[in-house]
Design a protein around this motif. Structure first.
Motif, short mmCIF file in Angstrom:
data_model
loop_
_atom_site.label_atom_id
_atom_site.label_comp_id
_atom_site.label_asym_id
_atom_site.label_seq_id
_atom_site.Cartn_x
_atom_site.Cartn_y
_atom_site.Cartn_z
N GLU A 1 -24.83 -7.12 -21.10
CA GLU A 1 -26.00 -6.78 -20.30
C GLU A 1 -27.30 -6.85 -21.09
OE1 GLU A 1 -24.41 -3.02 -22.13
OE2 GLU A 1 -23.59 -4.79 -21.11
N GLU A 2 -27.23 -6.85 -22.43
CA GLU A 2 -28.42 -6.93 -23.26
C GLU A 2 -28.68 -8.33 -23.80
OE1 GLU A 2 -28.03 -4.01 -26.29
OE2 GLU A 2 -28.24 -2.31 -24.93
N GLY A 3 -27.85 -9.29 -23.41
CA GLY A 3 -28.06 -10.67 -23.83
C GLY A 3 -27.39 -11.05 -25.13
N PHE A 4 -26.48 -10.19 -25.64
CA PHE A 4 -25.76 -10.51 -26.86
C PHE A 4 -24.46 -11.27 -26.52
CE2 PHE A 4 -28.49 -7.10 -28.25
CZ PHE A 4 -28.87 -7.50 -29.53
N ILE A 5 -24.09 -12.19 -27.38
CA ILE A 5 -22.89 -13.00 -27.16
C ILE A 5 -21.65 -12.16 -27.49
CG2 ILE A 5 -21.63 -15.05 -27.90
CD1 ILE A 5 -24.33 -16.35 -28.54
N VAL A 6 -20.72 -12.11 -26.54
CA VAL A 6 -19.48 -11.37 -26.76
C VAL A 6 -18.28 -12.30 -26.86
CG1 VAL A 6 -20.33 -9.26 -25.69
CG2 VAL A 6 -19.22 -10.98 -24.28
N GLN A 7 -18.42 -13.53 -26.34
CA GLN A 7 -17.30 -14.47 -26.43
C GLN A 7 -17.82 -15.89 -26.20
OE1 GLN A 7 -13.98 -13.37 -24.01
NE2 GLN A 7 -12.65 -14.98 -24.76
N VAL A 8 -17.24 -16.84 -26.90
CA VAL A 8 -17.56 -18.26 -26.73
C VAL A 8 -16.27 -19.06 -26.83
CG1 VAL A 8 -19.91 -18.05 -27.71
CG2 VAL A 8 -17.98 -18.60 -29.21
N ASN A 9 -16.34 -20.32 -26.42
CA ASN A 9 -15.19 -21.19 -26.61
C ASN A 9 -15.47 -22.19 -27.73
OD1 ASN A 9 -17.00 -22.88 -25.37
ND2 ASN A 9 -15.55 -23.70 -23.87
N GLY A 10 -14.49 -23.01 -28.01
CA GLY A 10 -14.64 -23.97 -29.10
C GLY A 10 -15.77 -24.96 -28.88
N SER A 11 -15.99 -25.36 -27.61
CA SER A 11 -17.06 -26.31 -27.33
C SER A 11 -18.43 -25.71 -27.62
CB SER A 11 -16.98 -26.76 -25.87
OG SER A 11 -15.78 -27.46 -25.62
#
Length: 339
Positions: free
Chosen positions: A35-45
């Motif tokens: 909700e604050e704009g921080f990254i919590v998860q991404v994928n390999g791409s």
């Protein structure tokens, strides 16, 4: 952990996949934000897209990776506010790390986590980019071809209009004679404009001269007041010390006529106000042009051909267009006075 699935009379055990495994199978970069704009998860791409490992991406604010004024953030905010998925096509993402990318953006809120969103980035292919460029070029060619075909058909009725205005000028009352003269002058200007309908061609010479910008704006105001801007209150705030500008009078009339017409169409039917304001700018030369739509594209092209720039500042219920043009060199003024 397994779950039972029924397949036409038999039961099979299928392992349940982890969410990260599914995300990593997607070829498009996927970023999950809290909700604050921080990254919590991404994928390999996404790792490949930002050229940063997953361990360094998680916990980083997305605004640290992209310019703070990127339109992506307004799309994310809108999706959060509405709670509905939002798609934006052809968005430009640009920074030194990722370069200049044209992306299709999809932002989807996570209903289980209020304020969290999933951002999917789909890069437009080179073929799509080339197709857009060819489409724009073909459109420009089509405009030129249409202009060449219609020029004769447009000039014929204009000749009749000009002749009728001349007759009206002879017999109408003195107060109405100004309007008849205005019709005649506009017919002459449009005929000259039709002759130069190849304005988007780079081979067209400008033939600039010294132009009194007060005269140009007064002409435009009278045209607007007598027609499309009759419902608008015009406020004139001119600097009497302004020098003459270097340009083509008819083309500058077209510039300000387009801008005033756009303004007249944007203001309310009652209580609308258009301010014609002048300021003194130093001489400068630039070829950078911006614009939206055919009318503003023509404005930007003409201003650019004059060695000037046009910029705008848009706020709720008010938009300001600024047209900056080079002054006539003192040497040319002395030469004109000598003649």
């Amino acid at each position: 952990m397994t779950r039972k699935l029924a397949y036409v009379g038999k039961t099979a055990s299928v392992p349940q996949l982890e969410p990260a495994t599914i995300l990593n199978a997607l070829v498009s970069p996927i970023v999950v934000l809290d909700e604050e704009g921080f990254i919590v998860q991404v994928n390999g791409s996404a790792e490949d897209f930002f050229e940063i490992s997953m361990s360094h991406l998680v916990g980083v604010e997305l605004k640290d990776l992209l310019p703070a004024d990127s339109p992506l953030f307004s799309v994310i905010d809108h999706a959060r506010q509405t709670g509905a998925p939002l798609v934006e096509y052809g968005m430009v993402l640009d920074n030194p790390r990722i370069g200049h990318r044209i992306m299709d953006i999809q932002v989807s809120p996570l209903t289980e986590r209020p304020g969290w969103v999933v951002v999917a980035l789909h890069e437009q292919s080179i073929a799509v980019k080339m197709g857009h460029q060819l489409s724009h070029r073909n459109s420009a060619r089509s405009v030129s071809a249409m202009a060449a075909m219609l020029a004769h058909e447009v000039k014929n009725p204009l000749s009749g209009i000009r002749g009728a205005a001349q007759l009206l000028e002879q017999y109408c009352a003195p107060d109405d004679r100004v309007l008849a003269q205005l019709i005649r002058d506009e017919a002459d200007r449009i005929c000259a404009l039709v002759d130069r309908m190849e304005i988007f061609s780079e081979q067209l010479p400008l033939e600039p001269g010294a132009v009194n910008i007060h005269s140009v704006l007064e002409h435009v105001r009278r045209i607007a007041s007598a027609g499309f801007g009759s419902h608008v209150r015009f406020v004139e705030n001119y600097d009497p010390s302004l020098p003459q500008v270097l340009g083509n009078r008819d083309q500058l009339i077209q510039v300000f006529l387009n801008l005033v017409k756009n303004a007249a169409e944007a203001v309310p039917a009652e209580g609308g106000e258009i301010v014609l304001d002048e300021h003194l700018f130093d001489p400068f030369v630039t070829t950078k042009i911006t614009g939206t739509g055919l009318g503003l594209a023509l404005v930007a092209k003409i201003v650019g051909d004059h060695g000037g720039v046009i910029e705008f500042d848009s706020q709720p219920r008010r938009t300001i267009f600024r047209v900056m043009l080079p002054m006539v060199p003192q040497e040319q003024i002395r030469e004109d006075e000598a003649e």
